[in-house]
Write a protein that holds these residues in place. Structure first.
Motif, PDB file in Angstrom:
ATOM      1  N   TYR A 154     -16.222   5.387 -44.105  1.00  0.00           N
ATOM      2  CA  TYR A 154     -15.509   4.116 -44.210  1.00  0.00           C
ATOM      3  C   TYR A 154     -16.469   3.035 -44.726  1.00  0.00           C
ATOM      4  O   TYR A 154     -17.690   3.243 -44.819  1.00  0.00           O
ATOM      5  CB  TYR A 154     -14.950   3.706 -42.845  1.00  0.00           C
ATOM      6  N   PHE A 156     -17.135  -1.417 -44.431  1.00  0.00           N
ATOM      7  CA  PHE A 156     -16.806  -2.631 -43.690  1.00  0.00           C
ATOM      8  C   PHE A 156     -17.563  -3.796 -44.307  1.00  0.00           C
ATOM      9  O   PHE A 156     -18.537  -3.619 -45.046  1.00  0.00           O
ATOM     10  CB  PHE A 156     -17.142  -2.487 -42.206  1.00  0.00           C
ATOM     11  N   ASN A 201      -7.364   2.632 -40.291  1.00  0.00           N
ATOM     12  CA  ASN A 201      -8.371   1.567 -40.354  1.00  0.00           C
ATOM     13  C   ASN A 201      -8.563   0.931 -38.980  1.00  0.00           C
ATOM     14  O   ASN A 201      -9.686   0.613 -38.570  1.00  0.00           O
ATOM     15  CB  ASN A 201      -7.948   0.503 -41.357  1.00  0.00           C
ATOM     16  N   LYS A 202      -7.471   0.740 -38.260  1.00  0.00           N
ATOM     17  CA  LYS A 202      -7.562   0.159 -36.910  1.00  0.00           C
ATOM     18  C   LYS A 202      -8.289   1.108 -35.969  1.00  0.00           C
ATOM     19  O   LYS A 202      -9.102   0.685 -35.130  1.00  0.00           O
ATOM     20  CB  LYS A 202      -6.166  -0.142 -36.367  1.00  0.00           C
ATOM     21  N   ASN A 205     -11.934   0.817 -36.675  1.00  0.00           N
ATOM     22  CA  ASN A 205     -12.405  -0.460 -36.138  1.00  0.00           C
ATOM     23  C   ASN A 205     -12.634  -0.358 -34.634  1.00  0.00           C
ATOM     24  O   ASN A 205     -13.659  -0.798 -34.107  1.00  0.00           O
ATOM     25  CB  ASN A 205     -11.386  -1.550 -36.445  1.00  0.00           C
ATOM     26  N   ASP A 206     -11.658   0.243 -33.920  1.00  0.00           N
ATOM     27  CA  ASP A 206     -11.775   0.360 -32.464  1.00  0.00           C
ATOM     28  C   ASP A 206     -12.941   1.248 -32.058  1.00  0.00           C
ATOM     29  O   ASP A 206     -13.594   1.001 -31.036  1.00  0.00           O
ATOM     30  CB  ASP A 206     -10.472   0.920 -31.880  1.00  0.00           C
ATOM     31  N   TYR A 209     -16.587  -0.784 -33.990  1.00  0.00           N
ATOM     32  CA  TYR A 209     -16.870  -2.220 -34.065  1.00  0.00           C
ATOM     33  C   TYR A 209     -18.071  -2.606 -33.204  1.00  0.00           C
ATOM     34  O   TYR A 209     -19.000  -3.281 -33.679  1.00  0.00           O
ATOM     35  CB  TYR A 209     -15.645  -3.032 -33.653  1.00  0.00           C
ATOM     36  N   ARG A 224     -16.059  -6.766 -40.195  1.00  0.00           N
ATOM     37  CA  ARG A 224     -14.598  -6.806 -40.320  1.00  0.00           C
ATOM     38  C   ARG A 224     -14.170  -5.963 -41.523  1.00  0.00           C
ATOM     39  O   ARG A 224     -15.006  -5.399 -42.222  1.00  0.00           O
ATOM     40  CB  ARG A 224     -14.110  -8.247 -40.482  1.00  0.00           C
ATOM     41  N   ASN A 225     -12.854  -5.916 -41.736  1.00  0.00           N
ATOM     42  CA  ASN A 225     -12.275  -5.178 -42.870  1.00  0.00           C
ATOM     43  C   ASN A 225     -12.754  -3.722 -42.931  1.00  0.00           C
ATOM     44  O   ASN A 225     -13.228  -3.249 -43.965  1.00  0.00           O
ATOM     45  CB  ASN A 225     -12.602  -5.872 -44.193  1.00  0.00           C
ATOM     46  N   PHE A 226     -12.613  -3.019 -41.794  1.00  0.00           N
ATOM     47  CA  PHE A 226     -12.942  -1.591 -41.789  1.00  0.00           C
ATOM     48  C   PHE A 226     -11.879  -0.845 -42.592  1.00  0.00           C
ATOM     49  O   PHE A 226     -10.680  -0.946 -42.317  1.00  0.00           O
ATOM     50  CB  PHE A 226     -12.978  -1.074 -40.350  1.00  0.00           C
ATOM     51  N   ARG A 227     -12.330  -0.056 -43.571  1.00  0.00           N
ATOM     52  CA  ARG A 227     -11.394   0.667 -44.425  1.00  0.00           C
ATOM     53  C   ARG A 227     -11.854   2.106 -44.604  1.00  0.00           C
ATOM     54  O   ARG A 227     -13.004   2.356 -44.943  1.00  0.00           O
ATOM     55  CB  ARG A 227     -11.266  -0.006 -45.797  1.00  0.00           C
TER      56      ARG A 227
END
Length: 292
Positions: A154, A156, A201-202, A205-206, A209, A224-227
């Motif tokens: 990913y 970020f 993506n969420k 992030n979880d 992060y 931010r903006n984890f993809r």
């Protein structure tokens, strides 16, 4: 249905009128019965009543017999018509029976065999559907699934005061059950690929992060903006499809809607329920050897 006024009717060989014989036959065979008895036969014209004492006695006995079952009284043609129409509707509803069928509508032997064959096929399909909801397709045992992990790549973005915003790569190992648990509720009806990507993506992030935020490289900065990587997203989608958990939706859409929609298979729905349903808390067991 029997209607009684002032005459008993023609007498049969056993001494009963043919009307009473039919009524008694209905009683003996358990047919639904309802009688309509004239309220005041003495008010009828003499030419409409029994002229002999024997006839009058037989008529009175027949009236008494009819009144032991469901019975209605009437005193005019209009009243009789009203009583019959209402009572007959109630009797049909309370005692539904097999109706008459045209001879050309009765199925022949070949039609009956075809119907039986279709019934057997329906039973087979129901069994196949049940099996499909509890087991994955053949050949999936060798595929990564369940607690097996998949390395998800990913990117970020990190930003902060006096810090130039930049994009960074990362990776995390995720269980296939966790991946499916994150996206499956979206497909209870159906979901677009964009919806699935947002859910993944969420999930990333979880999972990452705090580790990224606490890294010495980005201390005090805001990730931010984890993809998820596009290739890894495609791999996840194909893997879930290969495991028999998801399938393309076949619902009809407008020509302008060019999105690809995904939905759960019966097996996928079963697996999702197992993963996401909240289990009943287990009662605490007393430690072995503990004293009161």
């Amino acid at each position: 249905m029997v209607i009684i006024a002032g005459r008993y009717g023609s007498i049969g060989p056993d001494g009963f009128s043919y009307t009473e014989m039919e009524y008694r036959y209905a009683l003996d065979t358990g047919k639904p019965i309802i009688g309509f008895v004239h309220r005041t036969p003495g008010d009828l014209a003499a030419n409409r009543c029994e002229s002999t004492d024997e006839g009058k006695i037989k008529l009175d006995a027949f009236r008494d017999l009819v009144q032991k079952k469901m019975c209605r009284f009437w005193d005019s043609p209009a009243d009789l018509g009203s009583q019959v129409s209402r009572s007959l509707v109630k009797l049909i509803k309370s005692n539904p029976g097999i109706g008459w069928v045209r001879g050309d509508l009765v199925p022949d032997e070949s039609t009956v065999e075809e119907i039986l064959g279709l019934r057997r096929r329906i039973e087979e399909l129901q069994q196949e559907l049940l099996a499909a909801s509890t087991h994955g397709p053949e050949g999936t045992r060798g595929l990564a699934q369940g607690d097996d992990t998949f390395e998800v790549n990913y990117t970020f973005v990190v930003s902060g005061y006096g810090y130039t915003e930049s994009s960074y790569p990362g990776s995390v190992n995720v269980k296939w059950d966790d991946i499916f648990s994150a996206v499956s509720p979206l497909m209870i009806n159906e979901a677009t690929e964009s919806d699935l990507a947002k859910a993944l993506n969420k999930l990333i992030n979880d999972l990452t992060y705090l580790d990224v935020a606490n890294s010495t490289n980005f201390e005090g900065k805001r990730p931010r903006n984890f993809r998820i990587d596009s290739d890894d997203f495609q791999t996840i989608k194909i893997q879930l499809r290969a495991l028999g958990l998801i399938t393309k939706s076949t619902k009809s859409r407008s020509v302008k809607d060019t999105a690809t929609y995904w939905t759960l298979t019966p097996y996928g729905d079963t697996v999702m329920t197992r993963l996401r349903a909240i289990q009943k808390p287990q009662p605490h067991q007393a430690a072995a050897g503990s004293s009161a």
